[in-house]
Design a protein around this motif. Sequence first.
Motif, PDB file in Angstrom:
ATOM      1  N   MET A  98       0.832  -1.205   0.000  1.00  0.00           N
ATOM      2  CA  MET A  98       0.000   0.000   0.000  1.00  0.00           C
ATOM      3  C   MET A  98       0.866   1.255   0.000  1.00  0.00           C
ATOM      4  O   MET A  98       1.889   1.300   0.671  1.00  0.00           O
ATOM      5  N   ILE A  99       0.451   2.269  -0.742  1.00  0.00           N
ATOM      6  CA  ILE A  99       1.213   3.528  -0.768  1.00  0.00           C
ATOM      7  C   ILE A  99       0.392   4.593  -0.047  1.00  0.00           C
ATOM      8  O   ILE A  99      -0.605   5.075  -0.567  1.00  0.00           O
ATOM      9  N   PRO A 100       0.784   4.909   1.184  1.00  0.00           N
ATOM     10  CA  PRO A 100       0.007   5.920   1.889  1.00  0.00           C
ATOM     11  C   PRO A 100       0.278   7.316   1.325  1.00  0.00           C
ATOM     12  O   PRO A 100       1.407   7.638   0.972  1.00  0.00           O
ATOM     13  N   THR A 101      -0.767   8.095   1.225  1.00  0.00           N
ATOM     14  CA  THR A 101      -0.609   9.486   0.795  1.00  0.00           C
ATOM     15  C   THR A 101      -1.402  10.366   1.746  1.00  0.00           C
ATOM     16  O   THR A 101      -2.341   9.917   2.369  1.00  0.00           O
ATOM     17  N   ASN A 102      -0.991  11.583   1.877  1.00  0.00           N
ATOM     18  CA  ASN A 102      -1.719  12.497   2.745  1.00  0.00           C
ATOM     19  C   ASN A 102      -1.683  13.895   2.149  1.00  0.00           C
ATOM     20  O   ASN A 102      -0.711  14.605   2.298  1.00  0.00           O
ATOM     21  N   LEU A 142      -6.391  17.974  -8.020  1.00  0.00           N
ATOM     22  CA  LEU A 142      -5.489  17.699  -6.883  1.00  0.00           C
ATOM     23  C   LEU A 142      -4.323  18.700  -6.848  1.00  0.00           C
ATOM     24  O   LEU A 142      -3.179  18.334  -6.602  1.00  0.00           O
ATOM     25  N   TRP A 202     -10.915   2.557  -3.062  1.00  0.00           N
ATOM     26  CA  TRP A 202     -12.177   2.138  -2.449  1.00  0.00           C
ATOM     27  C   TRP A 202     -13.094   1.551  -3.521  1.00  0.00           C
ATOM     28  O   TRP A 202     -13.088   2.016  -4.665  1.00  0.00           O
ATOM     29  N   THR A 229     -13.986   7.829  -0.710  1.00  0.00           N
ATOM     30  CA  THR A 229     -14.684   7.191  -1.843  1.00  0.00           C
ATOM     31  C   THR A 229     -14.117   7.609  -3.192  1.00  0.00           C
ATOM     32  O   THR A 229     -14.271   6.899  -4.173  1.00  0.00           O
ATOM     33  N   THR A 230     -13.483   8.784  -3.253  1.00  0.00           N
ATOM     34  CA  THR A 230     -12.893   9.249  -4.515  1.00  0.00           C
ATOM     35  C   THR A 230     -11.634  10.062  -4.234  1.00  0.00           C
ATOM     36  O   THR A 230     -11.610  10.848  -3.277  1.00  0.00           O
ATOM     37  N   PRO A 231     -10.563   9.885  -5.035  1.00  0.00           N
ATOM     38  CA  PRO A 231      -9.364  10.702  -4.825  1.00  0.00           C
ATOM     39  C   PRO A 231      -9.709  12.179  -4.992  1.00  0.00           C
ATOM     40  O   PRO A 231     -10.485  12.543  -5.869  1.00  0.00           O
ATOM     41  N   LYS A 291     -16.077  15.071 -13.340  1.00  0.00           N
ATOM     42  CA  LYS A 291     -15.685  14.904 -11.936  1.00  0.00           C
ATOM     43  C   LYS A 291     -16.926  14.815 -11.052  1.00  0.00           C
ATOM     44  O   LYS A 291     -17.029  13.965 -10.168  1.00  0.00           O
ATOM     45  N   ILE A 314      -4.044   8.412   4.969  1.00  0.00           N
ATOM     46  CA  ILE A 314      -4.953   8.188   3.828  1.00  0.00           C
ATOM     47  C   ILE A 314      -4.204   7.449   2.727  1.00  0.00           C
ATOM     48  O   ILE A 314      -3.048   7.761   2.442  1.00  0.00           O
ATOM     49  N   THR A 315      -4.853   6.476   2.118  1.00  0.00           N
ATOM     50  CA  THR A 315      -4.257   5.781   0.978  1.00  0.00           C
ATOM     51  C   THR A 315      -5.270   5.658  -0.158  1.00  0.00           C
ATOM     52  O   THR A 315      -6.474   5.598   0.084  1.00  0.00           O
ATOM     53  N   TRP A 316      -4.761   5.648  -1.395  1.00  0.00           N
ATOM     54  CA  TRP A 316      -5.639   5.407  -2.568  1.00  0.00           C
ATOM     55  C   TRP A 316      -5.342   4.040  -3.178  1.00  0.00           C
ATOM     56  O   TRP A 316      -5.854   3.707  -4.228  1.00  0.00           O
ATOM     57  N   ASN A 317      -4.526   3.290  -2.522  1.00  0.00           N
ATOM     58  CA  ASN A 317      -4.106   2.012  -3.075  1.00  0.00           C
ATOM     59  C   ASN A 317      -4.226   0.908  -2.031  1.00  0.00           C
ATOM     60  O   ASN A 317      -3.470   0.905  -1.066  1.00  0.00           O
ATOM     61  N   PRO A 318      -5.150  -0.041  -2.153  1.00  0.00           N
ATOM     62  CA  PRO A 318      -6.097  -0.169  -3.263  1.00  0.00           C
ATOM     63  C   PRO A 318      -7.211   0.871  -3.163  1.00  0.00           C
ATOM     64  O   PRO A 318      -7.569   1.274  -2.059  1.00  0.00           O
ATOM     65  N   LEU A 327      -5.427   3.351   9.022  1.00  0.00           N
ATOM     66  CA  LEU A 327      -5.170   3.505   7.583  1.00  0.00           C
ATOM     67  C   LEU A 327      -6.550   3.509   6.925  1.00  0.00           C
ATOM     68  O   LEU A 327      -7.328   2.565   7.104  1.00  0.00           O
ATOM     69  N   LEU A 379     -21.780   8.552  -6.831  1.00  0.00           N
ATOM     70  CA  LEU A 379     -20.920   7.489  -6.316  1.00  0.00           C
ATOM     71  C   LEU A 379     -20.776   6.381  -7.375  1.00  0.00           C
ATOM     72  O   LEU A 379     -20.992   5.195  -7.101  1.00  0.00           O
ATOM     73  N   HIS A 427     -18.683   4.003  -9.851  1.00  0.00           N
ATOM     74  CA  HIS A 427     -17.365   3.359  -9.848  1.00  0.00           C
ATOM     75  C   HIS A 427     -17.265   2.335 -10.962  1.00  0.00           C
ATOM     76  O   HIS A 427     -18.271   1.742 -11.351  1.00  0.00           O
ATOM     77  N   MET A 467     -18.896  11.750  -8.657  1.00  0.00           N
ATOM     78  CA  MET A 467     -18.801  12.088  -7.233  1.00  0.00           C
ATOM     79  C   MET A 467     -20.193  12.128  -6.584  1.00  0.00           C
ATOM     80  O   MET A 467     -20.397  11.557  -5.519  1.00  0.00           O
ATOM     81  N   TYR A 502      -9.372   0.811   6.435  1.00  0.00           N
ATOM     82  CA  TYR A 502      -8.630  -0.348   5.932  1.00  0.00           C
ATOM     83  C   TYR A 502      -7.905  -1.088   7.060  1.00  0.00           C
ATOM     84  O   TYR A 502      -7.779  -2.299   7.043  1.00  0.00           O
TER      85      TYR A 502
END
Lengths: 413, 100
Positions: free
Chosen positions: A1-5, A79, B83, B46-48, A204, B77-81, B42, A211, A213, A208, B30
Amino acid sequence: MIPTNTAYETNIRLPLLFIVFGVVAFVAAQAILLAAGPAVVSGVFRLPNIWAAAHLAVLGFALMIAMGAMYQLVPVAFLTPIWSEQLGFVQFFITAAGIIAFSVSLAFYAHVALFPGILLVLGIVLFLFQMGMTLRKQAKKNIMTLFVGSALAFLLLTILFGLTLALHFWSGSDATDHLFILKTHILLGVCGWFSLLIMGFSYKMVPMFSLAHGFSMKLARYVYAVYVTGLIVTFISFFQNGRGLFAAGAGLLLAGFALFAYHIWSILQKRVKKKLDRPFQFALLAIGIGLTLHAAAFLLSLSGSDHGMATVIYAYVLGWIMFSIIGYLYKIVPFLWWTHRYSKKIGQENVPTLKQMINEKWTIVQCLLFTVSLAGVVIALTVSSLPLFYAAQCAMTSFSLFFAGTIISVLWK
Amino acid sequence: MDIRELVLKQLRTVIDPELGINVVDLGLIYDLQINDGNIYILMTLTTPGCPLHDSIVGGVKRALEHIDGIRDVQVQITWNPPWTPERMSEEALRQLGHFL
């Protein structure tokens, strides 16, 4: 997992300033149109007070709201934080002063409209610079960047052609040239700037708010290619004064918009939220209206009715552009105010949902009133009926007052 | 009440204001680790680029910080995987109009 903030928030005062100005300008524009009834019904659109009303509606309402919404949506959709909020406030005051001075000069001193026009252009150029610098910082460009970036380029062209028109009034130069520039100014402003912008952000906002997907975005590039080709072909048809080429351009614009409507429909098929909010349904209804009016414009391009085309342009600005903006505003304003009032309280006490920030039943009544009024005005213009125009335009002016009241009432929640 | 259950109960008070559904039932959480009064979460959205990013993350922190014995709350916060709707509870799906 790649955490981002990462966090992207704009000072809400900035978009709200634009929105409040826009709502007030909308009321003023509808009231002026009501007063100009006899001229409007007889198809005499090129009169000072109608120019003033049209520019108050398109610049004061639609452009200012689009700018305010972009200050809030660009950081979210791309973003990327806004390049300079301080410049945003400066840009607001210059543009607002420019719009007021320009509309007043169109109504009373058209021959000197060039000078407030330059002030207005300065405000818009500052906005374009701000957005250009913001989009430049976007790490990963996508199809929405192409839609919004192109819309901004068309806005620049629109104001350049608009400035040339003001220069013509001031210097009194050639009339044939004038008509070419006027048509191009309207085409690029209405379809190039507003339509591409709303289409881009819809990609976008539709997923949103519904919802959605697991949908494909592949079709968006074809929507873009066909619609922009339509714009270019229509522009060339104005330049060459070619009827067949104009019909081809209008046909391509219709095909591009139809692809867009189909794409949005297919995204909605992948939605998790089964029951969509009413204001969002109105924004979707605007797409249906836009599609119908693109079809009407194509049919008229074959027959060559100028009066009919003017009515279609009027209905397009109100029914597609303004109705989309109104639908999204019923969602955006509660979100902005909720963030200001309740964002720091979530997790500590019960906070309202966004839906509870606005009276949804009241928005249904308002949007019905808008739709009926618009249909009434379009019929009145088509059959040249002054009593019907007065009744429908009175209803539209009432709508603008109710709408302003609803938007402003959110700020007391 | 077990500390883990208490944390989950508190997390259920944090709603996504657009949907009116809490972050647990939405399947946004998660991972939840509790060690010696320190909580690590973690989670996703619902959306980046969700405009409610800061509100929801701040809400999660505030909801847990005043539990007795909690010293620190870290939220990542993570986007991988990413939601997906499969992470939602039946209750959340019902609130969105499914099973009607």
